[in-house]
Design an enzyme around this catalytic site. Sequence first.
Site, short mmCIF file in Angstrom:
data_model
loop_
_atom_site.label_atom_id
_atom_site.label_comp_id
_atom_site.label_asym_id
_atom_site.label_seq_id
_atom_site.Cartn_x
_atom_site.Cartn_y
_atom_site.Cartn_z
N PHE A 17 -3.50 3.62 4.60
CA PHE A 17 -4.01 2.27 4.70
C PHE A 17 -5.54 2.30 4.79
CE2 PHE A 17 -4.96 -1.86 6.46
CZ PHE A 17 -4.01 -2.68 5.88
N GLY A 18 -6.17 1.39 4.05
CA GLY A 18 -7.62 1.28 4.08
C GLY A 18 -8.31 1.67 2.80
N GLY A 19 -7.58 2.32 1.90
CA GLY A 19 -8.13 2.62 0.59
C GLY A 19 -8.98 3.87 0.51
N THR A 20 -9.54 4.10 -0.67
CA THR A 20 -10.28 5.33 -0.98
C THR A 20 -11.53 5.48 -0.15
OG1 THR A 20 -9.43 5.37 -3.25
CG2 THR A 20 -11.47 6.59 -2.81
N CYS A 21 -12.35 4.45 -0.09
CA CYS A 21 -13.66 4.57 0.55
C CYS A 21 -13.54 5.01 2.00
CB CYS A 21 -14.41 3.24 0.47
SG CYS A 21 -16.00 3.26 1.32
N HIS A 61 -48.71 1.35 4.95
CA HIS A 61 -49.38 2.62 4.67
C HIS A 61 -49.40 3.46 5.93
CE1 HIS A 61 -52.19 5.48 2.94
NE2 HIS A 61 -52.90 5.39 4.06
N GLU A 99 0.86 -1.19 0.00
CA GLU A 99 0.00 0.00 0.00
C GLU A 99 0.89 1.24 0.00
OE1 GLU A 99 -2.26 2.59 -0.52
OE2 GLU A 99 -3.54 0.84 -0.12
#
Length: 474
Positions: free
Chosen positions: A37-41, A450, A33
């Site tokens: 750490f952990g990426g984009t999201c 409803h 990496e």
Amino acid sequence: MTTLRADLAIIGSGSGNSLITPFWDDRRVVIAEKGVFGGTCLNVGCIPTKMFVRPATLARGPEEAARLGVTQETTAVDWVGIRDRIFGRIDPISAAGERYRAEELENVTLVSQEVRLDGPRAFVAADGTRVEAEQLVIAAGSRAVLPEIPGIDLPQVHTSDTVMRLPELPRRILIIGGGYIACEFAGVFSGLGSEVLQVHRGDRLLRRIDSEISDAFTVEAAKRWGLQLGSTVESIAPAAGGGVVAEVAGPDGVASVEADVVLVAVGRRPNSDLVGAGEAGLDVLPDGRIAVDEFQRVLSGGAPVDGVYALGDVCSEAQLKHVANHEARVVAHNLEHPEDLIAARHEAIPAAVFSDPELAQVGLTEAEAIAQIGAEHVTTKTQKYGDTAYGWALEDETSLFKVIADRRSGKILGAHVMGYQASNLIQVVIMAMSFGIDAFTAARGQYWIHPALMEVAENALLGLDVPQGDRPLL
């Protein structure tokens, strides 16, 4: 040069991180990496952006309250407090994940560097460390596109990677782009009180959504923040007061626009070039994605490379976290059971845009459905929120729920929603599409509470011109 040999090597710590299951406890794993750490999201995408959306929605509260006879006032927005609450939660998660992989698992080695492929199942890190693996997964993600505009490298110019950590709420922000990232941030910053100008070269926002919904959203967006269509930013230069001056070319000529901050959100590109996929002999599609087969196996010369997989933005047309997670589950199985491969499923993929108003979509647009099966076989229904009981409660005059189906069979082909809780309301259609439930059965084969807002979906499905079967469900 150090050489590490592994049973499994992974490039990317977003969804790729989830591949390290108990199966690998007695095997050697290397994960590379180069970024946080952990990426984009986790760090710069889905999660922090939605954590900004909620306070922006609350700050807009007086507008909705006024429709309902209630007077409210937003007296202040604490940008620093909001920012620190969000990243005070996210940053420790990222740090803990990195620490767990790097220090607490004896069988896992973390390479915190940029790496490039070197052979079918090997890569070399920036410091010369070479990793050779029995199986390799490329989950390297994507990055923001930066157009070639003079001044694009100024410190006042940001992407989604950096704009959420600004030291203060900008008084004026110029947003370049018309896709989901641009529209989400336009909603966030305008809701929190910034003066927003969104510049988009097209004639409407969010063009991948059905045109009826996209047109409606464009109208609503223009009511909430500044919007200039058919326009491009020609240059960005420092301003005397510390902000910038952008030259914006539009239908009426070129105008100077002053802003404190510029956000560039014109799309994202796969990181296949950063890992050297093409140079390593892997097939790369014209849009930069690594080519894979139905089992997520990477292709070279059109054939799968033994033991090499890819997942997420680096190979997927749908740059969505839930798609990457699905592909990770598929790859995890296939890594552990190479004799019993399972295929990824890429039908009925939904997406949402958490702007103001909120949007959601799944499947085909009306135009795509007509192109595929012919106009005579397509039936649609657009249900207004305001024509249902809960819509009355909201005094909603603009929100829409559109469903598209094959009039011959009742097969649901797509849905596009704009309005309150769109991302939740669309789920009933996603389920029907995923399990092959026709429109009439989905509408009449279950109870609908409803007067819940979900009746918008019920009425949309009931409004389609589709077969009702031999025994109508009442």
